[in-house]
Design a protein around this motif. Structure first.
Motif, PDB file in Angstrom:
ATOM      1  N   LYS A   1      42.910 -11.113  36.806  1.00 26.50           N
ATOM      2  CA  LYS A   1      43.897 -11.407  36.090  1.00 26.50           C
ATOM      3  C   LYS A   1      43.735 -12.367  34.340  1.00 26.50           C
ATOM      4  O   LYS A   1      43.571 -12.279  33.212  1.00 26.50           O
ATOM      5  CB  LYS A   1      45.482 -11.955  35.751  1.00 26.50           C
ATOM      6  CG  LYS A   1      45.758 -10.346  36.455  1.00 26.50           C
ATOM      7  CD  LYS A   1      47.992 -10.839  37.055  1.00 26.50           C
ATOM      8  CE  LYS A   1      47.824 -11.984  37.323  1.00 26.50           C
ATOM      9  NZ  LYS A   1      49.131 -12.271  37.881  1.00 26.50           N
ATOM     10  N   GLY A   2      43.137 -12.892  34.618  1.00 26.38           N
ATOM     11  CA  GLY A   2      42.234 -14.146  32.950  1.00 26.38           C
ATOM     12  C   GLY A   2      43.054 -15.044  33.761  1.00 26.38           C
ATOM     13  O   GLY A   2      42.819 -15.675  32.000  1.00 26.38           O
ATOM     14  N   VAL A   3      43.769 -15.286  34.372  1.00 17.41           N
ATOM     15  CA  VAL A   3      45.141 -16.420  34.092  1.00 17.41           C
ATOM     16  C   VAL A   3      44.959 -17.135  34.850  1.00 17.41           C
ATOM     17  O   VAL A   3      44.762 -16.906  36.052  1.00 17.41           O
ATOM     18  CB  VAL A   3      46.702 -16.274  32.960  1.00 17.41           C
ATOM     19  CG1 VAL A   3      46.060 -15.052  32.211  1.00 17.41           C
ATOM     20  CG2 VAL A   3      46.559 -15.132  34.435  1.00 17.41           C
ATOM     21  N   GLY A   4      44.962 -18.726  35.194  1.00 22.04           N
ATOM     22  CA  GLY A   4      45.766 -19.330  36.018  1.00 22.04           C
ATOM     23  C   GLY A   4      47.125 -19.367  36.401  1.00 22.04           C
ATOM     24  O   GLY A   4      48.129 -19.398  34.749  1.00 22.04           O
ATOM     25  N   CYS A   5      47.681 -20.000  36.992  1.00 20.44           N
ATOM     26  CA  CYS A   5      49.367 -19.556  37.550  1.00 20.44           C
ATOM     27  C   CYS A   5      50.388 -20.652  37.599  1.00 20.44           C
ATOM     28  O   CYS A   5      49.572 -21.453  38.645  1.00 20.44           O
ATOM     29  CB  CYS A   5      50.222 -18.454  37.827  1.00 20.44           C
ATOM     30  SG  CYS A   5      49.584 -16.894  36.996  1.00 20.44           S
ATOM     31  N   ILE A   6      50.924 -20.901  37.517  1.00 17.81           N
ATOM     32  CA  ILE A   6      52.429 -21.912  37.740  1.00 17.81           C
ATOM     33  C   ILE A   6      53.243 -22.135  38.493  1.00 17.81           C
ATOM     34  O   ILE A   6      54.213 -20.743  37.758  1.00 17.81           O
ATOM     35  CB  ILE A   6      51.939 -23.511  36.927  1.00 17.81           C
ATOM     36  CG1 ILE A   6      52.783 -23.336  35.405  1.00 17.81           C
ATOM     37  CG2 ILE A   6      50.545 -23.880  36.992  1.00 17.81           C
ATOM     38  CD1 ILE A   6      52.734 -24.969  34.997  1.00 17.81           C
ATOM     39  N   LEU A   7      53.521 -22.116  39.489  1.00 17.52           N
ATOM     40  CA  LEU A   7      54.989 -22.442  40.536  1.00 17.52           C
ATOM     41  C   LEU A   7      55.978 -23.132  39.471  1.00 17.52           C
ATOM     42  O   LEU A   7      55.972 -24.496  39.466  1.00 17.52           O
ATOM     43  CB  LEU A   7      55.230 -21.909  41.316  1.00 17.52           C
ATOM     44  CG  LEU A   7      54.595 -21.345  42.268  1.00 17.52           C
ATOM     45  CD1 LEU A   7      54.895 -21.200  44.062  1.00 17.52           C
ATOM     46  CD2 LEU A   7      54.754 -19.575  41.461  1.00 17.52           C
ATOM     47  N   ILE A   8      56.926 -22.084  38.591  1.00 19.04           N
ATOM     48  CA  ILE A   8      57.961 -23.655  37.781  1.00 19.04           C
ATOM     49  C   ILE A   8      59.190 -22.882  38.332  1.00 19.04           C
ATOM     50  O   ILE A   8      59.525 -21.974  38.611  1.00 19.04           O
ATOM     51  CB  ILE A   8      57.993 -23.340  36.236  1.00 19.04           C
ATOM     52  CG1 ILE A   8      56.839 -23.197  36.013  1.00 19.04           C
ATOM     53  CG2 ILE A   8      59.322 -23.746  35.968  1.00 19.04           C
ATOM     54  CD1 ILE A   8      56.593 -23.324  34.243  1.00 19.04           C
ATOM     55  N   PRO A   9      60.172 -23.826  38.395  1.00 19.46           N
ATOM     56  CA  PRO A   9      61.366 -23.682  39.137  1.00 19.46           C
ATOM     57  C   PRO A   9      62.625 -22.638  37.967  1.00 19.46           C
ATOM     58  O   PRO A   9      62.302 -22.813  37.190  1.00 19.46           O
ATOM     59  CB  PRO A   9      62.820 -24.860  38.946  1.00 19.46           C
ATOM     60  CG  PRO A   9      61.665 -25.924  38.653  1.00 19.46           C
ATOM     61  CD  PRO A   9      59.895 -25.888  38.758  1.00 19.46           C
ATOM     62  N   GLY A  10      63.249 -21.581  38.467  1.00 21.29           N
ATOM     63  CA  GLY A  10      63.472 -20.748  37.843  1.00 21.29           C
ATOM     64  C   GLY A  10      65.426 -20.895  37.866  1.00 21.29           C
ATOM     65  O   GLY A  10      66.045 -20.197  37.921  1.00 21.29           O
ATOM     66  N   THR A  11      65.427 -21.966  36.620  1.00 19.67           N
ATOM     67  CA  THR A  11      66.805 -21.764  35.951  1.00 19.67           C
ATOM     68  C   THR A  11      67.234 -20.873  35.161  1.00 19.67           C
ATOM     69  O   THR A  11      68.767 -20.153  35.657  1.00 19.67           O
ATOM     70  CB  THR A  11      65.979 -22.920  34.924  1.00 19.67           C
ATOM     71  OG1 THR A  11      65.635 -24.516  35.182  1.00 19.67           O
ATOM     72  CG2 THR A  11      68.110 -23.468  34.334  1.00 19.67           C
ATOM     73  N   GLN A  12      66.392 -20.135  34.319  1.00 17.56           N
ATOM     74  CA  GLN A  12      66.976 -19.127  33.867  1.00 17.56           C
ATOM     75  C   GLN A  12      67.001 -18.231  34.789  1.00 17.56           C
ATOM     76  O   GLN A  12      68.101 -17.500  34.946  1.00 17.56           O
ATOM     77  CB  GLN A  12      65.457 -17.986  33.007  1.00 17.56           C
ATOM     78  CG  GLN A  12      65.421 -19.252  31.895  1.00 17.56           C
ATOM     79  CD  GLN A  12      63.980 -18.864  30.646  1.00 17.56           C
ATOM     80  OE1 GLN A  12      63.705 -18.206  31.070  1.00 17.56           O
ATOM     81  NE2 GLN A  12      64.202 -19.523  29.403  1.00 17.56           N
ATOM     82  N   GLN A  13      66.544 -17.743  35.679  1.00 15.10           N
ATOM     83  CA  GLN A  13      66.686 -16.983  37.392  1.00 15.10           C
ATOM     84  C   GLN A  13      68.045 -16.830  37.589  1.00 15.10           C
ATOM     85  O   GLN A  13      68.928 -16.332  37.932  1.00 15.10           O
ATOM     86  CB  GLN A  13      65.754 -16.820  37.537  1.00 15.10           C
ATOM     87  CG  GLN A  13      64.614 -15.688  37.529  1.00 15.10           C
ATOM     88  CD  GLN A  13      63.610 -16.518  36.120  1.00 15.10           C
ATOM     89  OE1 GLN A  13      63.566 -17.745  36.181  1.00 15.10           O
ATOM     90  NE2 GLN A  13      63.097 -16.323  35.667  1.00 15.10           N
ATOM     91  N   MET A  14      68.594 -18.254  37.775  1.00 17.71           N
ATOM     92  CA  MET A  14      69.470 -18.799  38.819  1.00 17.71           C
ATOM     93  C   MET A  14      70.832 -18.589  38.305  1.00 17.71           C
ATOM     94  O   MET A  14      71.614 -17.725  38.078  1.00 17.71           O
ATOM     95  CB  MET A  14      68.848 -20.042  39.276  1.00 17.71           C
ATOM     96  CG  MET A  14      70.539 -20.451  40.288  1.00 17.71           C
ATOM     97  SD  MET A  14      70.012 -19.845  41.355  1.00 17.71           S
ATOM     98  CE  MET A  14      71.687 -19.745  42.221  1.00 17.71           C
TER      99      MET A  14
END
Length: 412
Positions: free
Chosen positions: A279-292
């Motif tokens: 995908k040409g990007v690196g990703c990080i996992l952040i706590p999903g405050t918005q999702q909750m």
């Protein structure tokens, strides 16, 4: 492949300004600890090197399924639905076909989002069923008003249970009466005459099974059932997910690769980088405050939507078609019409807001630890991904289930 990335990294080095910074000293880092649990790099190795700076900011965008309906889509939907709602109040017959088509489209997109995301809690922004409320009211209105205007229930009852002809109460002819006939043949007959209550009634409507209204009513009823099914299905999964802890949500940026190991932000949070070279990007996992928050909103909003839909169905089923208030016909799904437009407006507002802010939990200034044979730390600034980021996140989330048909020869 590795050699190619090394060449790219060496090519990019002239665009960074090397400078010794003490920003890492602001965080209580244990220098003997490894940067991440999956790497052998210690913070001592990271801080011993001069910190390089990226030439200009980059963006942080939501990964697959991490975005609400893009606000430009919401604007188009609102611009279409507002005049349709007005027409449904004053002259509903002229938008029957449009309502059927719009509802079918919404059902298809929602079902596709359900299938692609698998109801994962970190992708709730993409699969939330809150948009279905306006379509439920639309289908209920078409169903009840078409059935009433064309008297479909009565006509269908006559087809299933045709009226019977009752024998008349005329007695058999006597021999004397029969003998008076011209041919002097003695007959004994019983005349069957339809009574006024069972005689077929004349109607201006076309034959039932060749009339368009019957199929409009059947289609609207099936679509209404489908809307309820999707709402209950989404509600069930949202209730289950809302009882759990906040999910971890993937956010991506091109400055996290190549060779990114971890990200340290201004809040002293350390985020391991998940490399996705395709995908040409690196990703990080952040706590999903918005999702909750949206999981809880989906539970409350969908439950309220179903209640309002049932109230509107009761109004359509019980209020007389001639009932008016200040000249306005009252037999309309008022609650779902207004609340549906309100939901669209809220999703538009949140779509704009989310595209202009970073997710909670990460700062604009970050430090990226990389390992390309030698440990290097880069200082960078993260900006928002805007409308483009929202479109990538939402579109990828909805159509991920299409595989190579959507992504091409490479599949995420």
């Amino acid at each position: 492949m590795t050699c190619s990335w090394i060449v790219i990294a060496l090519f990019l080095f002239p665009f960074f300004d090397a400078s010794v910074a003490s920003s890492l000293d602001l965080c209580p880092l244990s220098l003997n600890d490894t940067v991440t649990t999956s790497s052998n790099i210690t913070w001592t190795q990271a801080v011993d090197q001069p910190i390089r700076q990226f030439d200009g900011p980059s963006y942080l965008r939501p990964d697959i399924g991490g975005a609400l309906v893009p606000w430009v889509y919401s604007i188009v939907i609102l611009l279409v639905h507002i005049p349709v709602v007005i027409i449904r109040v004053v002259k509903w017959e002229s938008v029957q076909t449009w309502c059927l088509g719009a509802t079918l489209f919404t059902i298809a997109i929602t079902a596709q989002a359900f299938a692609s995301t698998g109801f994962r809690s970190d992708k709730i922004l993409t699969w939330t069923p809150l948009l279905l409320i306006i379509d439920a009211g639309s289908m209920a209105q078409v169903l009840f008003l078409v059935v009433e205007e064309y008297d479909l229930l009565t006509r269908l009852k006559h087809v299933i249970l045709p009226p019977r002809a009752k024998p008349s109460e005329e007695p058999f002819l006597t021999d004397e009466e029969a003998g008076k006939s011209d041919d002097n043949i003695v007959i004994a007959i019983r005349t069957l005459i339809p009574t006024p209550s069972t005689a077929p009634t004349s109607s201006n409507h076309p034959p039932l099974f060749t009339s368009k209204p019957l199929y409009i009513a059947l289609t609207s009823s099936l679509l209404l059932i489908s809307v309820f099914a999707l709402q209950f299905l989404g509600l069930r999964h949202a209730v289950h997910a809302a009882k759990l802890s906040a999910p971890s949500v993937s956010w991506c940026s091109p400055i996290f690769q190549p060779f990114g190991v971890a990200v340290l932000d201004g809040n002293c949070n350390i985020w391991p980088i998940l490399q996705t070279f395709s995908k040409g990007v690196g990703c990080i996992l952040i706590p999903g405050t918005q999702q909750m928050a949206w999981l809880k909103a989906t539970v409350a909003g969908t439950g309220l939507s179903i209640a309002l839909e049932l109230i509107d169905i009761c109004i359509l089923a019980t209020v007389h078609s001639g009932t008016r208030w200040r000249g306005v016909k009252m037999r309309r799904p008022w609650f779902t019409m207004f609340s549906g437009v309100a939901v669209l407006g809220l999703i538009l507002v949140f779509g704009v807001v989310y595209s202009t802010i970073l997710p909670p939990g990460i700062s604009e200034k970050v430090w990226i630890v990389t390992d390309a044979g030698a440990v290097t730390v880069y200082e960078g600034v993260l900006g928002t991904a805007g409308l483009r980021g929202a479109m990538i996140g939402w579109n990828d989330g909805v159509f991920q289930g299409w595989g190579t048909t959507y992504f091409g020869s490479w599949v995420v």
